[in-house]
Scaffold this motif. Structure first.
Motif, PDB file in Angstrom:
ATOM      1  N   ARG A  44       0.839  -1.209   0.000  1.00  0.00           N
ATOM      2  CA  ARG A  44       0.000   0.000   0.000  1.00  0.00           C
ATOM      3  C   ARG A  44       0.871   1.255   0.000  1.00  0.00           C
ATOM      4  NH1 ARG A  44      -5.715  -1.030   1.300  1.00  0.00           N
ATOM      5  NH2 ARG A  44      -5.889  -3.191   0.650  1.00  0.00           N
ATOM      6  N   ILE A  45       1.926   1.235   0.823  1.00  0.00           N
ATOM      7  CA  ILE A  45       2.836   2.382   0.886  1.00  0.00           C
ATOM      8  C   ILE A  45       3.524   2.575  -0.460  1.00  0.00           C
ATOM      9  CG2 ILE A  45       4.996   3.211   1.912  1.00  0.00           C
ATOM     10  CD1 ILE A  45       4.005   1.872   4.567  1.00  0.00           C
ATOM     11  N   GLU A  46       4.030   1.491  -1.026  1.00  0.00           N
ATOM     12  CA  GLU A  46       4.722   1.546  -2.320  1.00  0.00           C
ATOM     13  C   GLU A  46       3.813   2.142  -3.400  1.00  0.00           C
ATOM     14  OE1 GLU A  46       7.841   0.790  -5.116  1.00  0.00           O
ATOM     15  OE2 GLU A  46       7.917   0.555  -2.951  1.00  0.00           O
ATOM     16  N   THR A  47       2.585   1.664  -3.471  1.00  0.00           N
ATOM     17  CA  THR A  47       1.632   2.155  -4.477  1.00  0.00           C
ATOM     18  C   THR A  47       1.357   3.640  -4.286  1.00  0.00           C
ATOM     19  OG1 THR A  47       0.614  -0.023  -4.684  1.00  0.00           O
ATOM     20  CG2 THR A  47      -0.709   1.867  -5.380  1.00  0.00           C
ATOM     21  N   ALA A  48       1.112   4.047  -3.055  1.00  0.00           N
ATOM     22  CA  ALA A  48       0.804   5.457  -2.784  1.00  0.00           C
ATOM     23  C   ALA A  48       1.998   6.360  -3.077  1.00  0.00           C
ATOM     24  CB  ALA A  48       0.348   5.625  -1.334  1.00  0.00           C
ATOM     25  N   CYS A  70       4.135  10.584  -5.473  1.00  0.00           N
ATOM     26  CA  CYS A  70       5.448  11.240  -5.386  1.00  0.00           C
ATOM     27  C   CYS A  70       6.434  10.811  -6.455  1.00  0.00           C
ATOM     28  CB  CYS A  70       6.071  10.962  -4.014  1.00  0.00           C
ATOM     29  SG  CYS A  70       4.985  11.323  -2.633  1.00  0.00           S
ATOM     30  N   GLY A  71       6.124   9.731  -7.164  1.00  0.00           N
ATOM     31  CA  GLY A  71       7.022   9.252  -8.202  1.00  0.00           C
ATOM     32  C   GLY A  71       8.249   8.520  -7.693  1.00  0.00           C
ATOM     33  N   ILE A  72       8.224   8.091  -6.439  1.00  0.00           N
ATOM     34  CA  ILE A  72       9.340   7.320  -5.894  1.00  0.00           C
ATOM     35  C   ILE A  72       8.811   6.050  -5.249  1.00  0.00           C
ATOM     36  CG2 ILE A  72      10.759   9.368  -5.476  1.00  0.00           C
ATOM     37  CD1 ILE A  72      10.162   8.992  -2.454  1.00  0.00           C
ATOM     38  N   GLY A  73       9.687   5.060  -5.121  1.00  0.00           N
ATOM     39  CA  GLY A  73       9.326   3.834  -4.437  1.00  0.00           C
ATOM     40  C   GLY A  73       9.728   3.892  -2.972  1.00  0.00           C
ATOM     41  N   SER A 122      11.918   2.124  -1.342  1.00  0.00           N
ATOM     42  CA  SER A 122      13.368   2.084  -1.103  1.00  0.00           C
ATOM     43  C   SER A 122      13.972   3.481  -1.195  1.00  0.00           C
ATOM     44  CB  SER A 122      14.057   1.155  -2.101  1.00  0.00           C
ATOM     45  OG  SER A 122      13.647  -0.173  -1.889  1.00  0.00           O
ATOM     46  N   MET A 123      13.546   4.256  -2.184  1.00  0.00           N
ATOM     47  CA  MET A 123      14.037   5.631  -2.291  1.00  0.00           C
ATOM     48  C   MET A 123      13.588   6.451  -1.084  1.00  0.00           C
ATOM     49  SD  MET A 123      13.695   6.708  -6.274  1.00  0.00           S
ATOM     50  CE  MET A 123      14.631   5.874  -7.548  1.00  0.00           C
ATOM     51  N   PHE A 124      12.371   6.227  -0.648  1.00  0.00           N
ATOM     52  CA  PHE A 124      11.870   6.927   0.538  1.00  0.00           C
ATOM     53  C   PHE A 124      12.737   6.585   1.751  1.00  0.00           C
ATOM     54  CE2 PHE A 124       8.795   6.996   4.174  1.00  0.00           C
ATOM     55  CZ  PHE A 124       8.644   8.379   4.245  1.00  0.00           C
ATOM     56  N   GLU A 125      13.101   5.318   1.906  1.00  0.00           N
ATOM     57  CA  GLU A 125      13.947   4.904   3.029  1.00  0.00           C
ATOM     58  C   GLU A 125      15.304   5.598   2.984  1.00  0.00           C
ATOM     59  OE1 GLU A 125      13.317   2.980   5.725  1.00  0.00           O
ATOM     60  OE2 GLU A 125      11.233   2.744   5.112  1.00  0.00           O
ATOM     61  N   VAL A 126      15.883   5.736   1.792  1.00  0.00           N
ATOM     62  CA  VAL A 126      17.155   6.457   1.661  1.00  0.00           C
ATOM     63  C   VAL A 126      16.971   7.908   2.091  1.00  0.00           C
ATOM     64  CG1 VAL A 126      18.859   7.356   0.017  1.00  0.00           C
ATOM     65  CG2 VAL A 126      18.136   4.959  -0.117  1.00  0.00           C
ATOM     66  N   LEU A 127      15.903   8.540   1.622  1.00  0.00           N
ATOM     67  CA  LEU A 127      15.665   9.938   1.976  1.00  0.00           C
ATOM     68  C   LEU A 127      15.408  10.108   3.470  1.00  0.00           C
ATOM     69  CD1 LEU A 127      13.573  11.050  -1.122  1.00  0.00           C
ATOM     70  CD2 LEU A 127      15.916  11.740  -0.549  1.00  0.00           C
ATOM     71  N   ILE A 128      14.729   9.165   4.093  1.00  0.00           N
ATOM     72  CA  ILE A 128      14.542   9.220   5.551  1.00  0.00           C
ATOM     73  C   ILE A 128      15.914   9.274   6.220  1.00  0.00           C
ATOM     74  CG2 ILE A 128      13.895   7.889   7.611  1.00  0.00           C
ATOM     75  CD1 ILE A 128      11.539   6.763   6.005  1.00  0.00           C
ATOM     76  N   ARG A 129      16.766   8.349   5.824  1.00  0.00           N
ATOM     77  CA  ARG A 129      18.099   8.258   6.447  1.00  0.00           C
ATOM     78  C   ARG A 129      18.895   9.536   6.222  1.00  0.00           C
ATOM     79  NH1 ARG A 129      21.957   8.607   8.802  1.00  0.00           N
ATOM     80  NH2 ARG A 129      23.550   7.072   9.328  1.00  0.00           N
ATOM     81  N   GLN A 164       6.870  15.574   0.830  1.00  0.00           N
ATOM     82  CA  GLN A 164       5.615  15.120   0.220  1.00  0.00           C
ATOM     83  C   GLN A 164       5.410  13.633   0.513  1.00  0.00           C
ATOM     84  OE1 GLN A 164       5.600  15.269  -4.059  1.00  0.00           O
ATOM     85  NE2 GLN A 164       3.411  14.819  -4.210  1.00  0.00           N
ATOM     86  N   ALA A 165       6.470  12.840   0.341  1.00  0.00           N
ATOM     87  CA  ALA A 165       6.380  11.390   0.571  1.00  0.00           C
ATOM     88  C   ALA A 165       6.112  11.072   2.037  1.00  0.00           C
ATOM     89  CB  ALA A 165       7.665  10.708   0.097  1.00  0.00           C
ATOM     90  N   ALA A 166       6.703  11.854   2.946  1.00  0.00           N
ATOM     91  CA  ALA A 166       6.474  11.622   4.377  1.00  0.00           C
ATOM     92  C   ALA A 166       4.996  11.811   4.726  1.00  0.00           C
ATOM     93  CB  ALA A 166       7.355  12.547   5.214  1.00  0.00           C
ATOM     94  N   ALA A 167       4.364  12.794   4.103  1.00  0.00           N
ATOM     95  CA  ALA A 167       2.932  13.026   4.350  1.00  0.00           C
ATOM     96  C   ALA A 167       2.093  11.874   3.794  1.00  0.00           C
ATOM     97  CB  ALA A 167       2.498  14.351   3.727  1.00  0.00           C
ATOM     98  N   VAL A 168       2.440  11.401   2.601  1.00  0.00           N
ATOM     99  CA  VAL A 168       1.725  10.264   2.002  1.00  0.00           C
ATOM    100  C   VAL A 168       1.925   9.020   2.863  1.00  0.00           C
ATOM    101  CG1 VAL A 168       1.682   8.706   0.000  1.00  0.00           C
ATOM    102  CG2 VAL A 168       1.803  11.188  -0.344  1.00  0.00           C
ATOM    103  N   HIS A 169       3.151   8.766   3.263  1.00  0.00           N
ATOM    104  CA  HIS A 169       3.475   7.616   4.113  1.00  0.00           C
ATOM    105  C   HIS A 169       2.659   7.661   5.404  1.00  0.00           C
ATOM    106  CE1 HIS A 169       5.943   5.317   7.009  1.00  0.00           C
ATOM    107  NE2 HIS A 169       6.257   4.570   5.964  1.00  0.00           N
ATOM    108  N   ALA A 170       2.608   8.840   6.026  1.00  0.00           N
ATOM    109  CA  ALA A 170       1.862   8.988   7.279  1.00  0.00           C
ATOM    110  C   ALA A 170       0.377   8.683   7.087  1.00  0.00           C
ATOM    111  CB  ALA A 170       2.050  10.396   7.836  1.00  0.00           C
ATOM    112  N   GLN A 171      -0.193   9.115   5.967  1.00  0.00           N
ATOM    113  CA  GLN A 171      -1.607   8.846   5.707  1.00  0.00           C
ATOM    114  C   GLN A 171      -1.869   7.347   5.603  1.00  0.00           C
ATOM    115  OE1 GLN A 171      -2.245  11.043   2.102  1.00  0.00           O
ATOM    116  NE2 GLN A 171      -2.621  12.979   3.166  1.00  0.00           N
ATOM    117  N   VAL A 172      -1.010   6.638   4.868  1.00  0.00           N
ATOM    118  CA  VAL A 172      -1.203   5.189   4.688  1.00  0.00           C
ATOM    119  C   VAL A 172      -0.992   4.459   6.014  1.00  0.00           C
ATOM    120  CG1 VAL A 172      -0.371   3.119   3.493  1.00  0.00           C
ATOM    121  CG2 VAL A 172      -0.567   5.280   2.249  1.00  0.00           C
TER     122      VAL A 172
END
Length: 160
Positions: free
Chosen positions: A36-40, A45-48, A50-57, A121-129
């Protein structure tokens, strides 16, 4: 009862045991939440993930020097896997590689301004899911017990 029938009955008991069942629920829930997170993230945001995890770090400690090797360790990726991922992220303008001061063999990875914008943007989407499928289905007390228990399991795995 012959040996084959007995072995089949034993196998069925093992396959339906509470540990197998409960761990299976955990894995299925985590996998479906990940999907669900990957799809959203891809849609919004146009990223998967794994890219989100890199950006978190990379965004966790502003100004921190994070090597590509540290990213690989943190994300449990091989060195070739992190290289390919960072290549894609660099092409997308999300990160830049810079030489590590004092170590010619090491490369640091830093988020770009665009990468930080996409991350927010991705953090907000992630939080919603996560809220919809992980937090909201549980009472506050159950959620607190779950996260506490997951923390205990994590610690046991680190020690063992």
């Amino acid at each position: 009862m012959d040996a084959t029938t007995r072995r089949g009955a034993e196998a069925a008991r093992a396959a339906n045991g509470p540990g197998v069942h409960d761990f299976g629920l955990l894995i299925k829930a985590a996998t479906r939440l990940e999907q669900r997170i990957e799809t959203a993230l891809r849609r919004e945001c146009g990223i998967g993930h794994s890219m989100f995890e890199v950006l978190i770090r990379l965004c966790r400690q502003p100004g921190e020097e994070v090597s590509q090797r540290e990213l690989a360790d943190d994300l449990t990726l091989t060195s070739s896997g992190i290289t390919r991922l960072v290549d894609r992220m660099e092409e997308a303008g999300l990160v830049v590689r810079v030489p590590a001061p004092g170590d010619r063999r090491s490369v640091l990875v830093e988020p770009t301004d665009h990468g930080q914008t996409v991350f927010l943007q991705a953090a907000a989407v992630h939080a919603q899911v996560v809220d919809r499928y992980f937090v909201n289905p549980l009472s506050r007390a159950d959620y607190t017990r779950l996260t506490s228990s997951l923390g205990q399991i994590h610690e046991a795995l680190r020690e063992g």
